[in-house]
Structure formats: structure tokens, C-alpha cells
Write an enzyme that holds these catalytic residues in place. Sequence first.
Site, PDB file in Angstrom:
ATOM      1  N   LYS A   1       0.844  -1.187   0.000  1.00 34.00           N
ATOM      2  CA  LYS A   1       0.000   0.000   0.000  1.00 34.00           C
ATOM      3  C   LYS A   1       0.884   1.243   0.000  1.00 34.00           C
ATOM      4  O   LYS A   1       1.783   1.373   0.839  1.00 34.00           O
ATOM      5  CB  LYS A   1      -0.842  -0.007   1.278  1.00 34.00           C
TER       6      LYS A   1
HETATM    7  C1  E4P Z   1      -8.285   0.748   4.372  1.00 30.20           C
HETATM    8  O1  E4P Z   1      -7.655   0.448   3.399  1.00 30.20           O
HETATM    9  C2  E4P Z   1      -8.298   2.116   4.911  1.00 30.20           C
HETATM   10  O2  E4P Z   1      -7.054   2.448   5.443  1.00 30.20           O
HETATM   11  C3  E4P Z   1      -9.390   2.212   5.942  1.00 30.20           C
HETATM   12  O3  E4P Z   1     -10.590   1.707   5.374  1.00 30.20           O
HETATM   13  C4  E4P Z   1      -9.586   3.620   6.479  1.00 30.20           C
HETATM   14  O4  E4P Z   1     -10.736   3.632   7.292  1.00 30.20           O
HETATM   15  P1  E4P Z   1     -11.046   4.847   8.316  1.00 30.20           P
HETATM   16  O5  E4P Z   1     -11.338   6.056   7.505  1.00 30.20           O
HETATM   17  O6  E4P Z   1     -12.242   4.363   9.090  1.00 30.20           O
HETATM   18  O7  E4P Z   1      -9.826   4.996   9.175  1.00 30.20           O
END
Ligand code: E4P
Length: 217
Positions: free
Chosen positions: A83
Site C-alpha cells: 500500500k
Molecule cells: C483501508 O484500506 C483504509 O485504510 C481504511 O478503510 C480507512 O478507514 P477509516 O477512515 O475508518 O480509518
Amino acid sequence: MKIFLDTADIEQIEALLDTGMIDGVTTNPSLIAKSGGDIKQTIAKICDLVDGPVSAEVTATDIDTMMAEAEVLSAIAPQVAVKVPLTKEGLIVCRRLSRRDIMVNVTLCFSAGQALLAAKAGASFISPFVGRLDDLGADGMNLIADICTIYDHYDFDTQILVASARNPQHVVDAALLGADVITLPPAIIDQLYKHPLTDKGLAAFLEDWKKTGQSIL
Ligand code: E4P
């Protein structure tokens, strides 16, 4: 639509494996911090448990260090999707990794223009954060609709991974728009099973059954 689990908590992942609903896992630095575990050990354990893609995020912002971190993370297992943040540097790293057939999930996407660049950089997944846009009073699902349209126009292979989901309606809306994947915290998966009429109907059936005095076994 594939469902990924948005957590780095091994117990939560184990608890949901039996449902057969989990097609992959996403993590981020905040989720790793919350789990309290070592990032490399945690990602390795998740890869042992789950068959699909497991996203593990770099924590640097410059190209060379992101590349070095990506080497470490991608060496954990072939199913690791590295990522990277949606920055110019992140997309350069994305391009380099995708040319080596390493899966990349480009994260922190908040506009259709950003999503277009990620697809051109060869991302396997683009992660638009719908909940964080909703939190600001915008409509996160409009962004998903725009990205779906743009990717369809040009037949991009990049999968749209709806991130930052906050409720079951986000799941339905993402599926109606044809998003490829949604990543969900375990609590939202539990909520998806629920409907008050299911509970009410089941209670009535069981009550009537009790009156018969019968037993199937
Ligand atoms: C996943 O890939 C993301 O980092 C995550 O869904 C972010 O979620 P949040 O906005 O609830 O922290």
C-alpha cells in the site's frame, strides 16, 4: 463484489474466516498500531490465515525508502499488496512495483483525478475513502460512481476498493455501483447480517414451533 476485512487484529480475522465471506484483508499503520503487533509478523500471520490479497502499507514518504520498505513487505508473501499513499512519490513507487508484477494498493484517494493517475501508474487497487469524505459533508459514493465511469471508459484493470466504510448502506451502494471490492471493519460485517424483521420473524416462528411440542431431532 469482493469483501476484504479492514483490520490487523488476528483474533477478529480468525473469528470471521468460517463465514467464507472474507476475500482479503487491508491494514494501515493505524490498524497495525491498534493491534499492538509487529508489522512483519502480523502481515505474515494474516497471509497464513487468508487466501486473498493482504494489504500492507509503507510508512515512508520518499521514493527510496518506500521502495526499500516495499521490498521487505512484498517478500513476506506473494499475496501482499503493497500500500502506497496517493502522492507523486507514491505513484512513482507504484509504477516501479507494478512493472515487477508486485500488487500495489494506492491509498488515501479522495478525488477522481487522483484515481485516474493511480490507474495509469499500474495500481492493482485504488482505495477511495468514502467515510472520510462523508464526514466532511461530501458524498463519498459520488466519488465511487465517477471512478467507475472513468475506469470503464478506458478499460483500466485497476480494481476499485471502497475504503473507510462506515455502515451497511455503504456496502449496498458500492455493490449497486459495481465496485470491485469493499473493505469492512468486522463490526460492519456483523451488522450486514442483521435486520429487525429477521429477528422478529424468527422469534415468531420459534414461538409457534414450541406450541406444537414437536422436535426435529
Ligand atoms: C483501508 O484500506 C483504509 O485504510 C481504511 O478503510 C480507512 O478507514 P477509516 O477512515 O475508518 O480509518
